[in-house]
Design an enzyme around this catalytic site. Structure first.
Site, PDB file in Angstrom:
ATOM      1  N   GLU A   1       0.670  -1.252   0.059  1.00  0.00           N
ATOM      2  CA  GLU A   1       0.085  -0.284  -0.052  1.00  0.00           C
ATOM      3  C   GLU A   1       0.809   1.359  -0.101  1.00  0.00           C
ATOM      4  OE1 GLU A   1      -0.674  -2.502   1.928  1.00  0.00           O
ATOM      5  OE2 GLU A   1      -2.756  -3.022   1.981  1.00  0.00           O
TER       6      GLU A   1
ATOM      7  N   HIS B   1     -10.661  -3.930  11.000  1.00  0.00           N
ATOM      8  CA  HIS B   1     -11.065  -3.984   9.472  1.00  0.00           C
ATOM      9  C   HIS B   1     -12.365  -3.235   9.799  1.00  0.00           C
ATOM     10  CE1 HIS B   1      -8.354  -7.481   9.046  1.00  0.00           C
ATOM     11  NE2 HIS B   1      -8.548  -7.362   7.824  1.00  0.00           N
TER      12      HIS B   1
END
Lengths: 307, 342
Positions: free
Chosen positions: A43, A112
């Site tokens: 990322e 998450h």
């Protein structure tokens, strides 16, 4: 992507799998590997890479699979992307969009499920958009991609399953424009993303008690449409701000401060905020249910100030 | 052989293979580029020491051969991405030294309107794509430009300059992986001066030859003497050519020496006297000058003239910068976002 050949997608599993949340399904087949790029799990670097692409003629749309993972690419977003235009004296345009699913409700656990929009709204140089309705998603996503500036487009994953009809034809919604989702007279409820639906539920419950709430959806957090919010508060004199993000230091505090500063004389009650408690998002069902702000919190806050 | 109007091939009788195949013009270009870089950064040291430069500044004195040897191969639209220690690369890429000096002094006439300063030189027109000071952060950005060139089939090549400290950053690994995976047109040029701020490479890194890491990504890894401008020129030429022809990335490690501290004013108490002396003995400019004179490419007088010409350029740059206005407070809020137009 059909309209502008410079729009490319970059992200993990966006191509071959159509995206973890199927957001990009079919795009690889339609546009090919020159436009839809499956990345390694990097990322930090593929977000930085998107900046390099954005300043050399492309219009990248980066997907970060979960908003929680933005922590891994904070430097490219905050120190590089957000500052490139200003820091280099306006030499560069950065037409870059980062899309990311956020929020809880799926028992996905602490890493998450977060809503971290306040962090990015705090950084000059990147716009932050967080739509609630299907209609808004289409119009705002188009505007975000077409904006020649960095935009963080936050998609609440609890809303992915929403179905509805929207116009086939082309339309855009300007960034920085709030919308009154429901008109009302007694209390302004400023709600974002999933909390717009919780506010709608709260509206029905409160109506049964004779309380009419007006729901204002900012849609874009940064730049914030202060006027729509303030006009509503000036009308009702009372306001509850609701977001799923942790209440402490959430962007609701910013809205509250603005209202207190610029509409103080119109207020008939303290400004109330509804947000998650100051804990990580828990996994187990009863814990997450207790954690997530809901219409219960909005109803309680409204009743507290209606008196 | 005066060679004033004609390109001539110079033959070395011994040593570097490269010099044979370079024209006199190219040799002089390399030499002048190095002179200009050094003169620029020496002036920066002087101005900083006198208190004219706010904040921090980092100079690359002693490392001029790398920037020169790489940049003379590049077209204007082959961008370079460099770091806080990037003045010499900026100069080698062809930055207008007046506006660069103005930027370093925080003047409105600087390339970044005084908003960036020494660590953030940028000139889009000549392909200097925004120097960044977060170690390792420029490597992915350069990689993205290379991806862009590949997807748009432009034939351009991107060059990423970074130090040996950067290679321990995750971005180095991630970028090399993606560039090798996608066969991107990029040259990763590591200026290995063996210092990461105040830490020597031996304290922070297991394997000191950065180029060996290239094997992990199946890309060519080349180590050269970064203080030998012809060695850099040759290796860089091959790497850039490879990238341009679709042959993918190269990791080019140029071993060099850091003469000054991490920042200007750094007393370098963490380095021994011997180390500092050794560093300064390896002078890329002195070495090349000796070769040029020996091979009769330039006479000692011509060398002096070149130095003087460059010094005039730098002095004019300082004058321009000193006479330029500072930005005004009312400009503070301008242009965080692009609002349309140009």
């Amino acid at each position: 992507m059909a309209r502008d050949k410079n729009v490319i997608l970059i992200g993990e599993d966006v191509g071959s799998s159509g995206g973890t949340f199927s957001a990009t399904r079919g795009l690889l087949e339609e546009f090919g590997r020159q436009r839809v790029i499956d990345t390694p799990i990097s990322e930090s670097s593929f977000t930085g890479l998107a900046l390099g692409a954005a300043t050399t003629g492309l219009r990248p749309v980066v997907e970060i699979m979960f908003m929680d993972f933005l922590t891994t690419c904070m430097d490219p977003i905050v120190n590089q992307i957000a500052k490139a235009r200003y820091m280099f004296g306006e030499q560069f345009k950065v037409p870059l969009t980062i899309r990311t699913p956020a929020g809880g409700g799926l028992n996905a656990g602490p890493q998450h499920s977060q809503c971290l929009e306040a962090w990015f709204a705090h950084v000059p140089g990147i716009k932050v958009v967080m739509p609630s309705t299907i209609y808004d998603v289409k119009g705002l996503l188009k505007s975000s991609i077409r904006d020649d500036n960095p935009v963080l487009f936050i998609e609440h994953k609890g809303l992915h399953s929403l179905k509805g009809n929207i116009p086939e034809e082309e339309y855009t919604i300007p960034l920085g424009q709030a919308e009154v989702k429901k008109e009302g007279s007694d209390v302004t409820v400023v709600a974002i993303a999933r909390m717009v639906y919780e506010a709608m539920t709260a509206a029905d419950r409160l109506a049964a008690d004779g309380i009419s709430i007006e729901i204002v959806d900012p849609r874009t957090i940064s730049p914030l449409d202060k006027d729509t919010i303030l006009n509503s508060v000036k009308k009702t004199g009372k306001v509850v701000i609701a977001h799923e993000a942790v209440k402490t230091m959430g962007f609701g505090a910013e809205i509250a401060a603005i209202i207190a500063d610029e509409a103080f004389d119109y207020l008939d009650a303290p400004i109330k905020r509804v947000g998650a408690p100051f804990v990580p998002v828990p996994f187990s069902k009863p814990l997450e249910k207790s954690y997530l702000p809901s219409s219960d919190g909005i109803v309680a806050a409204v009743k507290e100030i209606v008196g | 052989m005066t060679g004033d109007n004609l390109e001539e091939l110079i033959t070395m009788t011994e040593g570097s293979v490269s010099m044979k195949s370079l024209t006199k013009e190219k040799l002089i270009e390399l030499f002048t580029t190095m002179l200009r870089g050094r003169a620029f950064d020496e002036k920066v040291v002087e101005l900083f020491t006198q208190g004219f430069i706010p904040g921090f500044t980092h100079v690359g004195i002693g490392q001029e051969a790398i920037a020169a040897g790489v940049c003379v191969h590049l077209h204007q639209n082959d961008p370079i991405f460099t770091t806080h220690r990037g003045h010499i690369q900026a100069v080698a890429k062809g930055i207008d030294v007046k506006r660069a000096m103005a930027e370093i002094l925080g003047k409105r006439t600087g390339f970044c309107k005084g908003r960036g300063g020494s660590m953030h030189l940028a000139d889009k027109e000549i392909g200097l794509m925004g120097s960044t000071a977060i170690v390792g952060s420029g490597i992915p950005i350069a990689t993205g430009a290379a991806l862009s060139f590949q997807l748009q089939e432009t034939g351009q090549v991107a060059v990423s300059f970074f130090g040996d400290g950067s290679v321990n950053h995750g971005t180095f690994h991630e970028s090399l992986n993606m560039a090798s995976l996608w066969n991107l047109p990029i040259v990763y040029c590591c200026e290995n001066n063996s210092w990461s701020q105040f830490s020597p490479q031996t304290l922070t890194t297991k394997i000191l030859d950065v180029a060996t890491r290239a094997a992990a990504y199946a890309v060519p890894g080349v180590t050269v003497d970064g203080d030998d401008v012809l060695a850099v020129y040759e290796a860089a030429g091959k790497a850039i050519d490879r990238a341009r022809k679709g042959g993918g990335p190269t990791l080019l490690e140029c071993k060099t020496h850091r003469w000054y501290g991490h920042f200007v004013g750094d007393p370098q108490k963490y380095r021994t006297e011997e180390d500092l002396e050794e560093s300064r003995k390896s002078d890329p400019i002195a070495k090349f000058e000796a070769k040029l004179i020996e091979e009769k490419v330039l006479t000692p007088d011509e060398v002096s003239e070149a130095q003087q010409r460059v010094q005039v350029e730098i002095d004019e740059a300082v004058k321009f910068a000193e006479e330029s206005p500072l930005p005004e407070a009312k400009e503070l809020l301008d242009n965080v976002y692009y609002e349309g137009g140009k």
